[in-house]
Motif scaffolding. Sequence first.
Motif, PDB file in Angstrom:
ATOM      1  N   ASP A  60      59.516  75.930  51.082  1.00 37.70           N
ATOM      2  CA  ASP A  60      59.421  77.824  50.039  1.00 37.70           C
ATOM      3  C   ASP A  60      59.315  77.506  48.897  1.00 37.70           C
ATOM      4  O   ASP A  60      59.768  77.350  48.054  1.00 37.70           O
ATOM      5  N   LYS A  61      58.598  75.925  48.231  1.00 39.82           N
ATOM      6  CA  LYS A  61      58.760  75.048  46.936  1.00 39.82           C
ATOM      7  C   LYS A  61      57.396  75.271  46.411  1.00 39.82           C
ATOM      8  O   LYS A  61      56.424  75.702  47.142  1.00 39.82           O
ATOM      9  N   ARG A  62      57.075  75.375  45.571  1.00 40.90           N
ATOM     10  CA  ARG A  62      55.840  75.071  44.579  1.00 40.90           C
ATOM     11  C   ARG A  62      55.808  74.042  43.397  1.00 40.90           C
ATOM     12  O   ARG A  62      56.266  74.215  43.042  1.00 40.90           O
ATOM     13  N   PHE A  63      54.871  73.559  43.977  1.00 43.95           N
ATOM     14  CA  PHE A  63      54.173  72.445  43.156  1.00 43.95           C
ATOM     15  C   PHE A  63      53.239  73.325  41.740  1.00 43.95           C
ATOM     16  O   PHE A  63      51.619  74.183  42.660  1.00 43.95           O
ATOM     17  N   ARG A  64      52.592  72.897  40.796  1.00 46.50           N
ATOM     18  CA  ARG A  64      51.791  73.419  39.844  1.00 46.50           C
ATOM     19  C   ARG A  64      50.211  71.853  39.801  1.00 46.50           C
ATOM     20  O   ARG A  64      51.138  71.059  39.121  1.00 46.50           O
ATOM     21  N   TRP A  65      49.332  72.334  39.581  1.00 50.51           N
ATOM     22  CA  TRP A  65      48.749  70.491  38.872  1.00 50.51           C
ATOM     23  C   TRP A  65      47.849  71.218  38.371  1.00 50.51           C
ATOM     24  O   TRP A  65      46.753  72.789  38.176  1.00 50.51           O
ATOM     25  N   THR A  66      48.038  70.602  36.645  1.00 56.55           N
ATOM     26  CA  THR A  66      47.590  71.104  35.939  1.00 56.55           C
ATOM     27  C   THR A  66      45.513  69.824  36.242  1.00 56.55           C
ATOM     28  O   THR A  66      45.733  68.857  35.464  1.00 56.55           O
ATOM     29  N   VAL A  67      44.961  70.695  35.828  1.00 53.19           N
ATOM     30  CA  VAL A  67      43.452  70.306  35.916  1.00 53.19           C
ATOM     31  C   VAL A  67      43.364  68.849  35.119  1.00 53.19           C
ATOM     32  O   VAL A  67      43.349  69.326  33.750  1.00 53.19           O
ATOM     33  N   GLY A  68      42.633  68.200  35.263  1.00 53.54           N
ATOM     34  CA  GLY A  68      42.462  66.720  34.720  1.00 53.54           C
ATOM     35  C   GLY A  68      43.200  66.252  33.962  1.00 53.54           C
ATOM     36  O   GLY A  68      43.539  65.109  33.589  1.00 53.54           O
ATOM     37  N   ALA A  69      44.716  66.897  34.069  1.00 53.22           N
ATOM     38  CA  ALA A  69      46.241  65.816  34.075  1.00 53.22           C
ATOM     39  C   ALA A  69      45.645  65.418  32.485  1.00 53.22           C
ATOM     40  O   ALA A  69      47.009  64.755  32.166  1.00 53.22           O
ATOM     41  N   ASN A  70      45.385  65.942  31.300  1.00 46.84           N
ATOM     42  CA  ASN A  70      45.389  65.287  30.217  1.00 46.84           C
ATOM     43  C   ASN A  70      44.729  64.410  30.480  1.00 46.84           C
ATOM     44  O   ASN A  70      45.047  63.143  28.985  1.00 46.84           O
ATOM     45  N   ALA A  71      44.086  63.904  31.360  1.00 51.00           N
ATOM     46  CA  ALA A  71      43.181  62.090  31.321  1.00 51.00           C
ATOM     47  C   ALA A  71      41.930  62.015  31.395  1.00 51.00           C
ATOM     48  O   ALA A  71      41.587  60.916  31.560  1.00 51.00           O
ATOM     49  N   VAL A  72      41.150  63.282  31.141  1.00 47.69           N
ATOM     50  CA  VAL A  72      39.531  62.704  31.971  1.00 47.69           C
ATOM     51  C   VAL A  72      39.212  62.831  30.333  1.00 47.69           C
ATOM     52  O   VAL A  72      39.560  63.763  29.516  1.00 47.69           O
ATOM     53  N   GLN A  73      37.763  62.870  30.503  1.00 56.98           N
ATOM     54  CA  GLN A  73      36.110  63.007  29.736  1.00 56.98           C
ATOM     55  C   GLN A  73      36.136  64.180  29.865  1.00 56.98           C
ATOM     56  O   GLN A  73      35.701  65.612  29.075  1.00 56.98           O
ATOM     57  N   LYS A  74      35.190  65.144  31.406  1.00 56.58           N
ATOM     58  CA  LYS A  74      34.786  65.483  31.517  1.00 56.58           C
ATOM     59  C   LYS A  74      35.810  67.212  31.438  1.00 56.58           C
ATOM     60  O   LYS A  74      36.862  67.060  32.482  1.00 56.58           O
ATOM     61  N   THR A  75      35.676  68.095  31.019  1.00 55.47           N
ATOM     62  CA  THR A  75      36.564  69.249  30.333  1.00 55.47           C
ATOM     63  C   THR A  75      36.357  70.657  31.237  1.00 55.47           C
ATOM     64  O   THR A  75      36.691  71.117  31.758  1.00 55.47           O
ATOM     65  N   GLU A  76      34.661  70.662  31.571  1.00 54.29           N
ATOM     66  CA  GLU A  76      34.633  71.779  32.083  1.00 54.29           C
ATOM     67  C   GLU A  76      34.020  71.723  33.088  1.00 54.29           C
ATOM     68  O   GLU A  76      32.896  70.465  33.650  1.00 54.29           O
ATOM     69  N   GLY A  77      33.886  72.483  34.362  1.00 56.56           N
ATOM     70  CA  GLY A  77      33.351  72.896  35.883  1.00 56.56           C
ATOM     71  C   GLY A  77      34.096  70.689  37.150  1.00 56.56           C
ATOM     72  O   GLY A  77      32.970  70.531  37.239  1.00 56.56           O
ATOM     73  N   ARG A  78      35.019  70.867  36.354  1.00 59.03           N
ATOM     74  CA  ARG A  78      35.964  69.634  37.654  1.00 59.03           C
ATOM     75  C   ARG A  78      35.824  70.385  39.226  1.00 59.03           C
ATOM     76  O   ARG A  78      35.561  71.374  39.044  1.00 59.03           O
ATOM     77  N   ASN A  79      36.237  69.600  39.384  1.00 64.34           N
ATOM     78  CA  ASN A  79      36.390  69.778  41.731  1.00 64.34           C
ATOM     79  C   ASN A  79      37.359  68.807  41.668  1.00 64.34           C
ATOM     80  O   ASN A  79      37.595  67.613  41.530  1.00 64.34           O
ATOM     81  N   VAL A  80      38.173  69.840  42.266  1.00 66.64           N
ATOM     82  CA  VAL A  80      39.563  69.164  43.089  1.00 66.64           C
ATOM     83  C   VAL A  80      39.444  69.231  44.150  1.00 66.64           C
ATOM     84  O   VAL A  80      39.100  70.370  44.912  1.00 66.64           O
ATOM     85  N   TYR A  81      39.682  68.046  45.451  1.00 69.94           N
ATOM     86  CA  TYR A  81      39.859  68.418  46.696  1.00 69.94           C
ATOM     87  C   TYR A  81      41.325  67.779  46.820  1.00 69.94           C
ATOM     88  O   TYR A  81      42.263  67.076  46.114  1.00 69.94           O
ATOM     89  N   ILE A  82      42.193  69.142  47.489  1.00 67.90           N
ATOM     90  CA  ILE A  82      43.114  69.139  47.681  1.00 67.90           C
ATOM     91  C   ILE A  82      43.015  68.562  49.671  1.00 67.90           C
ATOM     92  O   ILE A  82      42.229  69.342  50.132  1.00 67.90           O
ATOM     93  N   HIS A  83      44.441  67.273  49.925  1.00 70.38           N
ATOM     94  CA  HIS A  83      44.504  67.248  51.339  1.00 70.38           C
ATOM     95  C   HIS A  83      45.663  67.340  51.899  1.00 70.38           C
ATOM     96  O   HIS A  83      46.782  67.098  51.053  1.00 70.38           O
ATOM     97  N   LEU A  84      45.283  67.672  52.923  1.00 76.57           N
ATOM     98  CA  LEU A  84      46.991  67.893  53.384  1.00 76.57           C
ATOM     99  C   LEU A  84      46.500  67.195  54.932  1.00 76.57           C
ATOM    100  O   LEU A  84      46.556  67.243  56.065  1.00 76.57           O
ATOM    101  N   PRO A  85      47.865  65.524  54.927  1.00 72.42           N
ATOM    102  CA  PRO A  85      47.172  64.649  55.913  1.00 72.42           C
ATOM    103  C   PRO A  85      47.674  64.790  56.900  1.00 72.42           C
ATOM    104  O   PRO A  85      49.070  65.648  56.860  1.00 72.42           O
ATOM    105  N   MET A  86      48.312  64.229  57.880  1.00 75.57           N
ATOM    106  CA  MET A  86      48.411  64.671  58.774  1.00 75.57           C
ATOM    107  C   MET A  86      49.977  64.070  60.060  1.00 75.57           C
ATOM    108  O   MET A  86      50.076  62.935  60.615  1.00 75.57           O
TER     109      MET A  86
END
Length: 285
Positions: A206-232
């Motif tokens: 019942d908690k929530r985390f937030r991910w800031t795309v790029g994490a202020n660490a990347v060169q390409k700032t538009e049209g990024r691709n974020v993959y989220i995975h939930l391992p078993m």
Amino acid sequence: MSKALTHAKIVPRRSNERGHADHGWLNTYHTFSFANYYDPRYQNFGSLRVLNEDRVDAQNGFPTHPHRDAEIFSYILSGELTHRDSMIKKGAEGKQGDDFFKMHRGDVQFTTGGTGIAHSEQNESDEEVHFLQIWALPWKRGLTPRYHTRTFSEEAKRQAFLPILSPLKAGPKATAEEEKAAEATLPETIPIHADLVMAEGIIGVDKRFRWTVGANAVQKTEGRNVYIHLPMTKKGAMKIRIDGRESAVLSEGDGAFVSDVNAGDVLSIESIGEAEAEVVVLDSD
């Protein structure tokens, strides 16, 4: 509550649709085309090329094999995995460090294949090892082979998404000295030769985390691709919801392609299952 990213496209990748092979000693699931599994729809996502979820039996593993021109990293979920490589010096066996490492939960072993290396990954323990094997396409070929190992805090992952890998700070034009210094853009992370950030969070029920795309660490700032995975890892008890969307509810083994997002966008991930959710984020160009 985070504002929904209405411009983001989120497409689930269900666990039972992944490539799968059970070799007896190795039970493996492939998000992208790999080895004998091929699907033209799943070749890569940005610079993310391979995401395998592997379980290796006790006293088994991958014998020495070559790699080149790929950024390869193993993230240990449970058990023990021993890495040995062609750069190890005789007599250094057993050393904990860049050349040899017995990895346990939370450890990451990172390899720049570059001009060519050979390594082995063996489960020398008496219990099964469960880990993610991830490959990224480097921003240029012919790099000098390099290894890094690092342990990442479980407690820190329970506070927020913890960055694990970030781009080499010097970028594609790094000098030999900058390559040797191996300074990552984000402190306390492993440097990768790609415009990619990896992070992991352990989100309480019942908690929530937030991910800031790029994490202020990347060169390409538009049209990024974020993959989220939930391992078993929790026998099916984990479940998450991305961006508040019922169409983006993931169960264990599932992933999601998040596209049409830009650096600075904030992606909300809620834990809505019966157990805390272990979530891997791969934020790519």
